[in-house]
Design an enzyme around this catalytic site. Structure first.
Site, mmCIF file in Angstrom:
data_model
loop_
_atom_site.group_PDB
_atom_site.id
_atom_site.type_symbol
_atom_site.label_atom_id
_atom_site.label_comp_id
_atom_site.label_asym_id
_atom_site.label_seq_id
_atom_site.Cartn_x
_atom_site.Cartn_y
_atom_site.Cartn_z
ATOM 1 N N HIS A 283 0.843 -1.191 0.000
ATOM 2 C CA HIS A 283 0.000 0.000 0.000
ATOM 3 C C HIS A 283 0.880 1.243 0.000
ATOM 4 O O HIS A 283 1.938 1.271 0.654
ATOM 5 C CB HIS A 283 -0.914 0.021 1.230
ATOM 6 C CG HIS A 283 -2.251 -0.618 0.988
ATOM 7 N ND1 HIS A 283 -3.034 -1.113 2.014
ATOM 8 C CD2 HIS A 283 -2.953 -0.829 -0.149
ATOM 9 C CE1 HIS A 283 -4.158 -1.597 1.509
ATOM 10 N NE2 HIS A 283 -4.132 -1.439 0.206
ATOM 11 N N ASP B 109 0.917 4.137 1.412
ATOM 12 C CA ASP B 109 1.341 4.832 2.631
ATOM 13 C C ASP B 109 2.487 4.122 3.342
ATOM 14 O O ASP B 109 3.171 4.724 4.178
ATOM 15 C CB ASP B 109 0.166 5.044 3.596
ATOM 16 C CG ASP B 109 -0.547 3.768 3.999
ATOM 17 O OD1 ASP B 109 -0.799 2.931 3.115
ATOM 18 O OD2 ASP B 109 -0.871 3.609 5.193
ATOM 19 N N HIS B 110 2.757 2.868 2.979
ATOM 20 C CA HIS B 110 3.840 2.114 3.602
ATOM 21 C C HIS B 110 5.139 2.154 2.797
ATOM 22 O O HIS B 110 6.185 1.742 3.304
ATOM 23 C CB HIS B 110 3.423 0.656 3.805
ATOM 24 C CG HIS B 110 2.341 0.499 4.820
ATOM 25 N ND1 HIS B 110 2.566 0.011 6.090
ATOM 26 C CD2 HIS B 110 1.013 0.792 4.754
ATOM 27 C CE1 HIS B 110 1.433 0.005 6.758
ATOM 28 N NE2 HIS B 110 0.470 0.469 5.967
ATOM 29 N N HIS C 49 -5.085 -8.885 5.762
ATOM 30 C CA HIS C 49 -5.414 -7.516 5.339
ATOM 31 C C HIS C 49 -6.145 -7.567 4.001
ATOM 32 O O HIS C 49 -5.982 -6.708 3.151
ATOM 33 C CB HIS C 49 -4.131 -6.685 5.236
ATOM 34 C CG HIS C 49 -4.352 -5.207 5.114
ATOM 35 N ND1 HIS C 49 -5.305 -4.528 5.830
ATOM 36 C CD2 HIS C 49 -3.718 -4.271 4.350
ATOM 37 C CE1 HIS C 49 -5.248 -3.240 5.528
ATOM 38 N NE2 HIS C 49 -4.303 -3.062 4.619
ATOM 39 N N ASP D 84 -0.452 -4.121 8.735
ATOM 40 C CA ASP D 84 -1.893 -3.869 8.644
ATOM 41 C C ASP D 84 -2.627 -5.200 8.660
ATOM 42 O O ASP D 84 -2.336 -6.087 7.846
ATOM 43 C CB ASP D 84 -2.221 -3.130 7.348
ATOM 44 C CG ASP D 84 -1.893 -1.656 7.418
ATOM 45 O OD1 ASP D 84 -1.133 -1.270 8.320
ATOM 46 O OD2 ASP D 84 -2.381 -0.897 6.553
#
Length: 314
Positions: A88, A90-91, A177, A200
């Site tokens: 993802h 944001d990671h 996730h 996550d």
């Protein structure tokens, strides 16, 4: 005996001289970023620095990871590698900064950067090298940056032990996730101590088994109250919450795993207050708990010690 006493004295002296100073045998975890996708100044993107013996690893590289490394006075050329929990944005969005700035700015990295992650990691990073092809060529020819320092050694990994060196063992844990598949948490073992990072996830039996009675469990959390305060529509709120763990659910996980210390990170939404998170957790868990914040340091030894940063976070 005299030599041993002298060494013990030196260690005690150094610890007294620099409170919280890391000696070679320390196992230290620094929360570089405790936030999630929304861009806020007090919680940067998810990223955790783990120092075990003489090894330093980043777990995820969210927004601002490089700036937080600088704030901790960690030499970026000393980072031994990066582990992605999943892909993802944001990671991983801070990774180009860690990779390229950590190579370019003197004293820059003079060795390849090792990166481990779920299937898709190698492909993503190969395209990233292509995207920065012009800049890389320019820096090598005009700035005389060392070409070996910009090399990425990418590794797609499966669940299980993925790194074992110098007493440091890192195990990838498949978590839930969905629909992201696969997504990993990680367990790091060193010197008889253990840390689990959830990544996550929803409630994950795999993670619970791996985290039983660990010294430190760093777990993600979602606060439903933050969505209503932000005016997020109900359909979107339900969708996001379905992929994460609420404080009540996290409390159940902590009650089952019984870590020496549980810490929240990757806080969704990052505007969540301590009360948003702790009050729900206490419905199902009454053990040691901290709400993580950027630049928080957790020293893992005989005791688990939390040091909150006094540095400005903006």
């Amino acid at each position: 005996m005299r030599s041993f006493r002298k060494l013990a004295f030196v260690c005690a002296f150094l610890s007294a001289l620099v409170p919280g100073a890391a000696l070679a045998q320390d196992f230290k975890v620094t929360l570089l970023g405790t936030g999630s996708p929304p861009p806020v100044m007090n919680r940067f993107g998810p990223s955790i620095l783990v120092e075990a013996g003489d090894k330093k690893f980043l777990f995820d590289a969210g927004r601002g990871a490089m700036q937080r490394l600088v704030q901790t006075k960690t030499r970026w050329q000393d980072v031994d590698g990066v582990f992605f929990t999943h892909l993802h944005s944001d990671h991983v969005i801070g990774f180009p900064d860690v990779w390229l700035t950590g190579w370019l700015v003197a004293p820059g990295r003079n060795r390849p950067l090792e990166v481990w992650g779920p299937p898709g990691t190698e492909k993503m990073l190969s395209h990233l090298v292509q995207a920065f092809e012009f800049d890389i060529g320019f820096r090598i020819s005009d700035d005389k940056a060392r070409p070996e320092g910009v090399v990425i050694n990418a590794h797609n990994i499966d669940p299980g032990v993925v790194y074992e060196q110098n007493g440091v063992k890192i195990t990838a844990i498949k978590v839930d996730h969905a629909p992201v598949e696969p997504a990993y948490g990680y367990r790091i073992d060193y010197n008889g101590r253990s840390v689990v990072l959830s990544g996550d996830t929803r409630t994950s039996d795999n993670l619970i088994r791996a985290a039983e009675r660990v010294d430190l469990l760093v777990h993600e959390v979602v606060s439903p109250e933050t969505f209503s305060r932000a005016g997020v529509n109900l359909e979107r709120t339900k969708s996001v919450i379905a992929h994460h763990v609420t404080p009540e659910q996290a409390g159940e996980i902590f009650a089952r795993t019984k870590p020496k210390l549980a810490v929240y990170s990757h806080i969704v939404l990052p505007t969540a207050t301590n009360d948003d998170l702790i009050s729900g957790t206490r419905k199902t868990y009454d053990g040691p708990l901290e709400v993580g914040e950027d630049l928080m340091v957790i020293e893992v030894g005989k005791d688990v010690v939390v040091r909150r940063s006094s540095s400005p976070k903006q």
